[in-house]
Write an enzyme that holds these catalytic residues in place. Structure first.
Site, PDB file in Angstrom:
ATOM      1  N   HIS A  95       2.619  -1.067   4.463  1.00 33.10           N
ATOM      2  CA  HIS A  95       3.972  -1.506   4.784  1.00 33.10           C
ATOM      3  C   HIS A  95       4.035  -2.969   5.199  1.00 33.10           C
ATOM      4  O   HIS A  95       4.841  -3.719   4.660  1.00 33.10           O
ATOM      5  CB  HIS A  95       4.696  -0.594   5.769  1.00 33.10           C
ATOM      6  CG  HIS A  95       6.162  -0.855   5.684  1.00 33.10           C
ATOM      7  ND1 HIS A  95       6.915  -0.425   4.623  1.00 33.10           N
ATOM      8  CD2 HIS A  95       6.972  -1.616   6.433  1.00 33.10           C
ATOM      9  CE1 HIS A  95       8.140  -0.900   4.743  1.00 33.10           C
ATOM     10  NE2 HIS A  95       8.203  -1.623   5.835  1.00 33.10           N
ATOM     11  N   SER A 132     -10.603 -12.738   0.451  1.00 33.81           N
ATOM     12  CA  SER A 132      -9.917 -13.975   0.078  1.00 33.81           C
ATOM     13  C   SER A 132      -8.682 -14.180   0.947  1.00 33.81           C
ATOM     14  O   SER A 132      -8.447 -15.254   1.491  1.00 33.81           O
ATOM     15  CB  SER A 132      -9.548 -13.911  -1.404  1.00 33.81           C
ATOM     16  OG  SER A 132      -8.446 -14.742  -1.678  1.00 33.81           O
ATOM     17  N   HIS A 164       6.575   6.138   4.318  1.00 30.25           N
ATOM     18  CA  HIS A 164       6.115   6.348   2.942  1.00 30.25           C
ATOM     19  C   HIS A 164       5.573   7.755   2.755  1.00 30.25           C
ATOM     20  O   HIS A 164       5.170   8.125   1.665  1.00 30.25           O
ATOM     21  CB  HIS A 164       5.011   5.342   2.607  1.00 30.25           C
ATOM     22  CG  HIS A 164       5.472   3.919   2.638  1.00 30.25           C
ATOM     23  ND1 HIS A 164       5.963   3.280   1.526  1.00 30.25           N
ATOM     24  CD2 HIS A 164       5.553   3.018   3.645  1.00 30.25           C
ATOM     25  CE1 HIS A 164       6.303   2.034   1.850  1.00 30.25           C
ATOM     26  NE2 HIS A 164       6.071   1.853   3.120  1.00 30.25           N
TER      27      HIS A 164
END
Lengths: 222, 543, 290
Positions: free
Chosen positions: B258, B174, B308
């Site tokens: 990110h 989508s 992260h």
């Protein structure tokens, strides 16, 4: 009337003409999506190659036996660490805790694995060295981890690894402080168990075999 | 200007489908935008319910009502996924983007109206799959990061994670289709005279977001596919037993993850820029700097992902690089903050609700931003990683700031979308309740995190009780704010008070204010001529 | 648990709340190795690494508070000075190149000022000077096991003490049956791995936090400077009982550690020598536990 015509003309210029342009733009963008998806899949082999080449994440190097002449009189301690994943009912330990080697000197160490289940199983080992930065200089000549291992029920094997530490390790500003290198293995159940299936006849572990197994496990470390 | 709108209404009233067909078969950017906004509201109700359950469970030490800790993990997972993919993205990108890209660049509709329809309808399907995932086989208790091996078939047997993966695949498809539509529309269909450097900042934001989506989502899709085959077809991309590496997943996930946070916040930057300029009655200060700051944030966003993953066990050089690269982001972000302040400086500011939310956004984004600099440092992160400090940080920048931008955009444009005036007094009350609520909710989490409280735990050592209780009370206040929002929405839609085409006056000079309110079904059928407009269009620099 | 309920009830009255909160805030400076109620800051450092983290964070915090106060101040000034009543005629300024250069350059300077100590801290953490002993840590769903390869090679599991077995004075969710015992003022190498999923071994007071990843061994180090008992928790979502696998480390003098290690070797060796239980399996394929 002329105003109306103008309007229609305007609308066509707005919508018709750029339609092909829109198609081209969308095509380029779909291409970009395809490219990024391809990159995502390519990352798997690329990541492996990257780790192998740079020793990233403590990945060790594979090498031929070193030349005797290269040995230099600088000692490092190599520790041995053995782990088994939950998926594999084996016992696995290093036979020696540490050894001291000279840089460039070929050394031999042993690990010992026992299948404590009642079925033959294929195991495969992952490995790395810590600290990671030593990976680039840690060369394995022969290792049980290069191939899959099949153990019969109750079977214990001693598995050798020969290696040397590249003397270049003390030339690297980054790794000159490394005095101890830990060589660590983790055994997992192999994804491909076909070798084990070949071995599996109707073998059921006997009481005797079970006793042998138990006595081996309880004996003090060599 | 009202003449255009008039002609449109006359010409096209017969082309307008009615009933359910209007929505299901819709190819109209405004209707699709409205459906995106409605979906985001449904998502927000589900996502907020999950977070409320979490906060009630954490109100006191011990087990309150969630006795099944897998269910707690599923709540954490669902909250993350829903808020990211089914609230912030559909509202800021699908909703405001669809509504206002064509209106602001002066084109009748999106480049591919039927693709637009598919983009939207994939999302409800994705949401349904995600809800199914949560209800079967114990649900996915993996967190939104879905790290293997926890997400592998060994530790999450059953279909829950598979459904979750399929849900994300649909949501990703989508987004990709939407992004292609957005980029094509903005690149090819701007009204003559609207050069790239004369586009409103909201359009810049949407263009950059769409580009980020296009580059980031396929990586997620690829990684998810690998995880799916690892789970079901015995591949070993992330399984060490077969020569894979679980850390490869983390690299791929955060390579998407990110940029994803910028995908959520850059549209917010766009909305806030429009509002600050409108209510200060001044063109945006340092327009080009603003546009290129967003571009810079987007570019740098792709080369900082491993911040992260500081604690997975990296070479020190890797951590050093990612620390320095991450800190660079503070510079363009600072440019944006100071440019907004400078836009307000010397302005003649009216503090209507959109502006209140915009100012709230700027302040809270700064609070969340500075803790981002803390977390950027791999050394300091060893103390903060996976604690509530991180939770506080990303909720300040994403949850609070993004939601403030959504509220701000809603109040700013609801007059254009519905033709109705929202109740100003109640809306201001909603701002203050929300502002106070979120600060009580998230600020104490900094303290709990510094004291050492880990994330994603259903029960905590008694010492953390105090701040958690305060935080839970903040959550209840924020929920009251959300309920108030729905009351405001109801009052607005049922209100008899209408608004003018340009309800905000001289400050509002982008093209959407040149069409009637509510915006007619078809707009800009006749290309607006930018050059001849008396007022400067957009927030372009004076030439 | 009861204790905490009482604390919470006590706070319901406003004044008591403020006083206690303030007292607790002040007390957080005292030497505690565990989180305390209403703590607003780090747990006191017990290793050189954590000391350096705290120092660095103090610098960060100072700058950050400055930035937030600056922005807040500017916003308040704008609200007072440039609202439509006080300033009916908006200015037309949209550019000021020197200003734009300044607000780009000053953040860069601040970042450079931060980057230097940040890198120092990072490289300090990474260098293990020359550890005297090794602690091997293995994560499991949902407990830790510890191995002392240099002190007799014994190993043991460390499980949480469930709520209903907590004795008065013990810390709920933090206490374990077998604490890790380590000598004070000793450089210790930590080797970490996992047997199943990714866990994370963390102790706030030590400034240690590292993932345990199956199939790979990570290395870190600590040197604890104060004896005491230190607590931490698993810091990576690892499944149902992620919140219930605490870390508890008792740091004692070197002599006491030697005594403990000798005892522990006997005790845990006994456990190790219990007969192997043969795992009965249906088929080799089941080895994958799929």
């Amino acid at each position: 009337m002329t105003e109306q015509q103008n309007k229609i003309k305007l609308r066509t210029t707005v919508t018709r003409e750029p339609k092909t342009r829109n198609g081209v733009t969308a095509l380029i963008l779909f291409g970009l999506v395809g490219g990024m998806t391809g990159l995502a899949f390519a990352s798997d082999p690329l990541y492996r190659i990257f780790c192998k080449v740079t020793g990233y994440g403590g990945t060790t190097q594979v090498a031929e036996a070193p030349a005797e002449s290269k040995i230099i009189d600088h000692m490092v301690t190599v520790r041995f660490d053995a782990n088994v994943n939950k998926s594999l009912p084996w016992r696995f330990k290093s036979v020696q805790n540490t050894i001291k080697v000279r840089l460039g000197e070929q050394a031999l160490a042993f690990f010992e694995a026992t299948n404590v289940s009642d079925k033959p199983i294929v195991g495969t080992a992952t490995f790395n060295v810590a600290p990671f930065k030593a990976g680039e200089y840690f060369n394995k000549i022969e290792c049980f981890c290069f191939t899959e291992q099949v153990l019969k029920p109750g079977q214990t094997v001693q598995m050798p690894v020969t290696f040397y530490v590249d003397p270049a390790i003390i030339k690297d500003r980054n790794t000159v402080d490394v005095k101890t290198i830990t060589l660590s293995y983790t055994f997992f159940a192999g994804d491909d168990q076909s070798e084990a299936q070949k071995l599996q006849t109707t073998h059921v572990i006997t009481k005797d075999e079970e006793n042998i197994l138990i006595s081996r496990e309880s004996s003090p470390k060599g | 200007m009202s003449e255009t709108a008039h002609a449109d209404a006359h010409e096209h009233h017969d082309h307008r489908p009615t009933g359910w067909k209007r929505w299901v078969y819709s190819t109209n950017h405004k209707d699709i935008g409205t459906m995106y906004l409605a979906l985001a509201m449904i998502g927000a109700i589900v996502g907020t319910a999950a977070s409320m359950a979490i906060r009630v469970e954490l109100h006191e030490p011990g087990v309150q009502f969630i006795t099944d800790f897998q269910f707690y993990n599923v709540l954490v997972t669902a909250h993350g996924f829903i808020m990211v993919f089914f609230v912030v993205m559909p509202a800021l990108i699908g909703g405001f983007g669809n509504w206002f890209i064509p209106l602001m660049i002066g084109t009748p509709d999106m480049a591919f109206p039927r693709m637009n329809n598919i983009s939207f309808w994939l999302l409800p399907a994705a949401l349904i799959l995600l809800v199914i995932a949560g209800l079967i086989d114990g649900g996915p208790g993996t967190g939104w990061t879905v790290y293997p091996p926890l997400a592998n078939a060994d530790f999450h047997p059953g279909m829950a994670v598979d459904f979750g993966i399929l849900s994300l695949h649909l949501a990703g498809a989508s987004s990709i289709l939407g992004a292609i539509n957005f980029i094509t529309t903005i690149v090819n269909m701007r009204a003559p005279g609207m050069t790239f450097h004369r586009m409103p900042l909201f359009i810049w934001a949407m263009l950059l977001t769409a580009i980020l989506l296009l580059l980031a989502i396929p990586v997620l899709a690829g990684a998810l596919t690998m995880l799916l085959t690892d789970r079901n077809f015995d591949t070993a991309f992330f399984s060490p037993a077969g020569g894979g590496d679980p850390l490869l997943w983390q690299h791929l996930f955060w390579f998407f993850g990110h940029p994803e946070v910028y995908i959520m916040i850059i549209p917010a930057f766009g909305v806030i820029s429009e509002i600050v300029s409108t209510f200060s009655k001044k063109p945006i200060f340092g327009y080009l700097g603003m546009a290129y700051a967003m571009a810079a944030i987007g570019v740098v966003g792709f080369i900082v992902w491993a911040h992260h993953m500081y604690t997975v066990g990296f070479n020190v050089e890797t951590r050093a690089y990612f620390t320095l690269a991450t800190m660079v982001i503070a510079v363009p972000t600072g440019v944006k903050i100071f440019s907004w302040l400078a836009t307000m400086w010397g302005g003649s500011i009216k503090f209507d609700t959109p502006m209140l939310f915009a100012m709230g956004f700027i302040f809270l984004f700064v609070v969340g931003g500075v803790t981002g600099v803390t977390l950027a440092n791999a050394g300091a992160d060893q103390a903060f990683h996976d604690t509530y400090f991180v939770v506080a940080h990303f909720h300040y920048v994403l949850s609070v700031a993004a939601i403030f931008a959504m509220y701000a955009g809603f109040y700013y444009w609801i007059g254009k979308m519905s033709g109705k005036q929202y109740p100003e007094g109640m809306a201001r009350l909603q701002f203050w309740v929300t502002f106070i609520g979120v600060n009580i909710l998230f600020f104490p989490q900094h303290f709990a995190g510094m004291a050492g409280m880990p994330r994603r735990i259903p029960d905590y050592p008694d010492a953390y009780a105090g701040w958690n209780m305060i935080s839970s009370w903040g959550a209840y206040i924020t929920a009251v704010g959300a309920i108030l929002f729905f009351v405001v929405l109801w009052k607005t839609l049922t209100s008899k008070e209408t608004v003018a085409a340009n309800q905000w006056g001289t400050g509002a000079n982008t093209l959407e204010w040149t069409v009637a309110s509510p915006a007619p079904f078809h707009t800009h059928e006749q290309t607006p001529a930018i050059g001849t407009q008396p007022a400067a269009i957009g927030t372009q620099p004076a030439e | 648990m009861q204790n905490s309920r009482r604390i919470i009830l006590g706070y319901n009255s406003g004044v008591a709340f403020l006083i206690t909160a303030f007292a607790a805030f002040m007390a957080s400076g005292a030497n505690a190795a565990e989180p305390i109620p209403w703590q607003m800051n780090f747990q006191p450092a017990a290793t050189p690494v954590m000391e350096k983290i705290i120092d660095f964070h103090n610098l960060l915090l100072t700058i950050q508070v400055g930035i937030v106060v600056l922005v807040l101040g500017l916003m308040l000034y704008i609200i007072i000075k440039f609202n439509s009543k006080s300033n009916p005629e908006p200015s037309k300024t949209t550019h000021n190149t020197p200003l734009e250069v300044i607000w780009t350059v000053i953040p860069i300077v601040i970042l450079i000022v931060l980057a230097v100590p940040s890198m120092k801290l990072l490289f300090f953490m990474d260098k293990a000077p020359n550890p005297e002993m090794t602690l091997k840590i293995t994560g499991h769903q949902w407990y830790w096991s510890y191995q002392y390869p240099d002190n007799g090679d014994f190993e043991f599991d460390s499980n949480i003490i469930p709520d209903d077995e907590i004795k008065p004075g013990q810390r709920r969710l933090l206490e374990v049956d077998n604490q890790v015992v380590l000598p004070v003022n000793t450089e210790i190498r930590l080797l970490m791995t996992s047997e199943d999923v990714i866990h994370n071994w963390a102790i706030p007071a030590f400034g240690v936090k590292m993932d345990t990843v199956p199939g790979r061994t990570n290395e870190s180090w600590i040197k604890v400077t104060k004896p005491g008992t230190y607590y931490g928790q698993c810091s990576e979502l690892c499944g149902v009982n992620h919140g219930f696998m605490p870390v508890a480390v008792k740091v004692v003098s070197k002599d006491e550690f030697k005594k403990w290690a000798a005892e522990a070797k006997k005790e845990f060796a006994k456990a190790k020598n219990t007969p192997v239980k043969v795992v009965k399996m249906k088929s080799p394929a089941q080895a994958q536990l799929r």
